[in-house]
Design a protein around this motif. Structure first.
Motif, PDB file in Angstrom:
ATOM      1  N   CYS A  91      51.481  26.283  59.409  1.00 57.59           N
ATOM      2  CA  CYS A  91      50.073  26.626  59.146  1.00 57.59           C
ATOM      3  C   CYS A  91      49.968  27.963  58.424  1.00 57.59           C
ATOM      4  CB  CYS A  91      49.291  26.672  60.453  1.00 57.59           C
ATOM      5  SG  CYS A  91      48.998  25.052  61.202  1.00 57.59           S
ATOM      6  N   TYR A  92      50.751  28.934  58.867  1.00 59.14           N
ATOM      7  CA  TYR A  92      50.764  30.228  58.179  1.00 59.14           C
ATOM      8  C   TYR A  92      51.283  30.063  56.763  1.00 59.14           C
ATOM      9  CZ  TYR A  92      49.695  33.097  62.282  1.00 59.14           C
ATOM     10  OH  TYR A  92      49.055  33.690  63.347  1.00 59.14           O
ATOM     11  N   GLY A  93      52.374  29.324  56.614  1.00 62.12           N
ATOM     12  CA  GLY A  93      52.951  29.136  55.290  1.00 62.12           C
ATOM     13  C   GLY A  93      52.000  28.480  54.313  1.00 62.12           C
ATOM     14  N   CYS A  94      51.266  27.477  54.763  1.00 67.92           N
ATOM     15  CA  CYS A  94      50.305  26.797  53.883  1.00 67.92           C
ATOM     16  C   CYS A  94      49.210  27.751  53.421  1.00 67.92           C
ATOM     17  CB  CYS A  94      49.703  25.591  54.602  1.00 67.92           C
ATOM     18  SG  CYS A  94      50.860  24.215  54.829  1.00 67.92           S
ATOM     19  N   TYR A  95      48.787  28.630  54.324  1.00 59.63           N
ATOM     20  CA  TYR A  95      47.788  29.633  53.944  1.00 59.63           C
ATOM     21  C   TYR A  95      48.355  30.589  52.915  1.00 59.63           C
ATOM     22  CZ  TYR A  95      44.876  33.827  54.377  1.00 59.63           C
ATOM     23  OH  TYR A  95      44.099  34.931  54.106  1.00 59.63           O
ATOM     24  N   PHE A  96      49.600  31.015  53.082  1.00 61.71           N
ATOM     25  CA  PHE A  96      50.217  31.924  52.127  1.00 61.71           C
ATOM     26  C   PHE A  96      50.341  31.267  50.742  1.00 61.71           C
ATOM     27  CE2 PHE A  96      52.626  33.765  55.994  1.00 61.71           C
ATOM     28  CZ  PHE A  96      51.487  34.455  56.385  1.00 61.71           C
ATOM     29  N   LEU A  97      50.666  29.975  50.713  1.00 64.63           N
ATOM     30  CA  LEU A  97      50.741  29.257  49.440  1.00 64.63           C
ATOM     31  C   LEU A  97      49.371  29.197  48.770  1.00 64.63           C
ATOM     32  CD1 LEU A  97      53.057  26.170  50.179  1.00 64.63           C
ATOM     33  CD2 LEU A  97      53.690  28.378  49.206  1.00 64.63           C
ATOM     34  N   GLU A  98      48.343  28.921  49.555  1.00 65.28           N
ATOM     35  CA  GLU A  98      46.994  28.809  48.990  1.00 65.28           C
ATOM     36  C   GLU A  98      46.503  30.155  48.460  1.00 65.28           C
ATOM     37  OE1 GLU A  98      42.649  26.771  50.037  1.00 65.28           O
ATOM     38  OE2 GLU A  98      44.129  27.057  51.637  1.00 65.28           O
ATOM     39  N   PHE A  99      46.859  31.229  49.137  1.00 63.98           N
ATOM     40  CA  PHE A  99      46.484  32.567  48.672  1.00 63.98           C
ATOM     41  C   PHE A  99      47.199  32.878  47.350  1.00 63.98           C
ATOM     42  CE2 PHE A  99      44.764  36.442  51.155  1.00 63.98           C
ATOM     43  CZ  PHE A  99      44.136  36.928  50.020  1.00 63.98           C
ATOM     44  N   ALA A 100      48.475  32.499  47.250  1.00 63.72           N
ATOM     45  CA  ALA A 100      49.219  32.703  46.003  1.00 63.72           C
ATOM     46  C   ALA A 100      48.618  31.869  44.873  1.00 63.72           C
ATOM     47  CB  ALA A 100      50.692  32.344  46.210  1.00 63.72           C
ATOM     48  N   ASP A 101      48.173  30.676  45.196  1.00 67.99           N
ATOM     49  CA  ASP A 101      47.531  29.821  44.194  1.00 67.99           C
ATOM     50  C   ASP A 101      46.244  30.465  43.673  1.00 67.99           C
ATOM     51  OD1 ASP A 101      47.274  27.032  42.891  1.00 67.99           O
ATOM     52  OD2 ASP A 101      45.360  27.253  43.915  1.00 67.99           O
ATOM     53  N   TYR A 102      45.523  31.154  44.561  1.00 68.06           N
ATOM     54  CA  TYR A 102      44.284  31.828  44.174  1.00 68.06           C
ATOM     55  C   TYR A 102      44.540  32.899  43.114  1.00 68.06           C
ATOM     56  CZ  TYR A 102      40.387  35.134  44.554  1.00 68.06           C
ATOM     57  OH  TYR A 102      39.350  36.002  44.267  1.00 68.06           O
ATOM     58  N   TYR A 103      45.600  33.669  43.294  1.00 65.50           N
ATOM     59  CA  TYR A 103      45.889  34.765  42.363  1.00 65.50           C
ATOM     60  C   TYR A 103      46.722  34.335  41.157  1.00 65.50           C
ATOM     61  CZ  TYR A 103      44.028  38.715  45.053  1.00 65.50           C
ATOM     62  OH  TYR A 103      43.200  39.619  45.660  1.00 65.50           O
ATOM     63  N   GLY A 104      47.436  33.234  41.276  1.00 64.56           N
ATOM     64  CA  GLY A 104      48.331  32.821  40.199  1.00 64.56           C
ATOM     65  C   GLY A 104      47.588  32.497  38.911  1.00 64.56           C
ATOM     66  N   ARG A 105      48.153  32.913  37.784  1.00 66.15           N
ATOM     67  CA  ARG A 105      47.563  32.653  36.471  1.00 66.15           C
ATOM     68  C   ARG A 105      48.646  32.183  35.510  1.00 66.15           C
ATOM     69  NH1 ARG A 105      43.998  33.196  39.422  1.00 66.15           N
ATOM     70  NH2 ARG A 105      42.122  34.513  39.286  1.00 66.15           N
ATOM     71  N   GLU A 106      48.295  31.266  34.647  1.00 67.63           N
ATOM     72  CA  GLU A 106      49.253  30.765  33.665  1.00 67.63           C
ATOM     73  C   GLU A 106      49.632  31.871  32.682  1.00 67.63           C
ATOM     74  OE1 GLU A 106      49.824  26.975  30.598  1.00 67.63           O
ATOM     75  OE2 GLU A 106      47.945  27.254  31.695  1.00 67.63           O
ATOM     76  N   ASN A 107      50.911  31.938  32.357  1.00 69.18           N
ATOM     77  CA  ASN A 107      51.471  32.924  31.421  1.00 69.18           C
ATOM     78  C   ASN A 107      51.304  34.363  31.901  1.00 69.18           C
ATOM     79  OD1 ASN A 107      52.369  30.983  29.511  1.00 69.18           O
ATOM     80  ND2 ASN A 107      50.263  30.785  28.750  1.00 69.18           N
ATOM     81  N   ALA A 108      51.118  34.553  33.197  1.00 70.83           N
ATOM     82  CA  ALA A 108      51.002  35.906  33.756  1.00 70.83           C
ATOM     83  C   ALA A 108      52.364  36.365  34.272  1.00 70.83           C
ATOM     84  CB  ALA A 108      49.975  35.921  34.884  1.00 70.83           C
TER      85      ALA A 108
END
Length: 250
Positions: A91-108
């Protein structure tokens, strides 16, 4: 003919497409957050079946298309199998992935964020630090990596470094006793230990960030402060956070 592109990254989400394929989102150090298709990944015995799963870290060989990539092969470096049978850790890991998805940007340039995500999942596997503390560290550090962390080294109003006593989400950081007098209804008291902990998290290299523990009082102080700050400045409702909150309340 399109050339193969090699990237190093972690799968942060997957979605079934059609009967046999998967759409995969990968956070990479070379091209930021990318979208790719794993053809046949749902077929038993397919070479991409095991690799097209969340948390998988490795080297991905990709064919670049107009709007997405096609995954040709994967050299898996870590499946993080240690914590997959631990429901709380998952459950913690899934939240961490979703938070990373929020900040992730293509070609960044997402190298620091990828390093943080990798080290955080490793911390979940090791189980040497309480999961709620791992969460506090991750939330504050990922905001720091992306330039959105609160001011924790001086008063956010007058810039003094003396007598820092409260945290204000409105002013995006700590306030001294004098400036706090104008914000009594919207501040949270913060202990010197919690201030030091936040400063340590922000300034410490990612590779060595998960090497300390704190008392329950300091942890509760951190949780209250980071939660209020996140709620005010992160404009997404994380689905995984709703589940995680229930896990922490049990």
């Amino acid at each position: 003919m399109a050339e193969l592109v090699k990237v190093t990254g972690m799968v942060i989400s997957t979605m079934a497409v059609g009967e046999y394929d998967k759409r995969v989102v990968i956070l990479t150090k070379e091209r930021g957050k990318i979208h790719g298709f794993a053809r046949g990944a749902k077929r038993p015995g397919n070479s991409l079946m095991a690799a097209a799963q969340p948390f998988v870290f490795g080297e991905f060989m990709l064919l670049e298309g107009r709007s997405a990539y096609t995954i040709s092969s994967v050299k898996v470096m870590n499946y993080f199998e240690e914590f997959r049978k631990d429901m709380d850790a998952t459950c913690y890991g899934c939240y961490f992935l979703e938070f990373a998805d929020y900040y992730g940007r293509e070609n960044a340039d997402d190298l620091e964020m990828l390093k943080l995500l990798y080290q955080t999942v490793r911390a979940l596997c090791k189980k040497t630090i309480a999961y709620p503390l791992i969460r506090c560290i991750y939330e504050l550090k990922i905001m720091a990596v992306n330039g959105e962390c609160p001011q924790c080294f001086e008063c956010a109003c007058c810039h003094t470094t003396e007598n820092l006593s409260v945290f204000s989400a409105r002013y995006r950081g700590l306030l001294c006793e004098k400036c706090a007098g104008h914000e009594k209804m919207t501040t949270i008291s913060i202990s010197p230990a919690a201030i030091y902990t936040m400063q340590y998290i922000i300034s410490t290299p990612i590779e060595t960030i998960y090497t300390f523990t704190v008392s329950d009082d300091v942890l509760n102080n951190l949780k209250s402060i980071i939660e209020r700050y996140r709620n005010q400045y992160i404009d997404r409702r994380f689905k995984s956070l709703e589940i995680l909150t229930m896990v922490e309340d049990v």
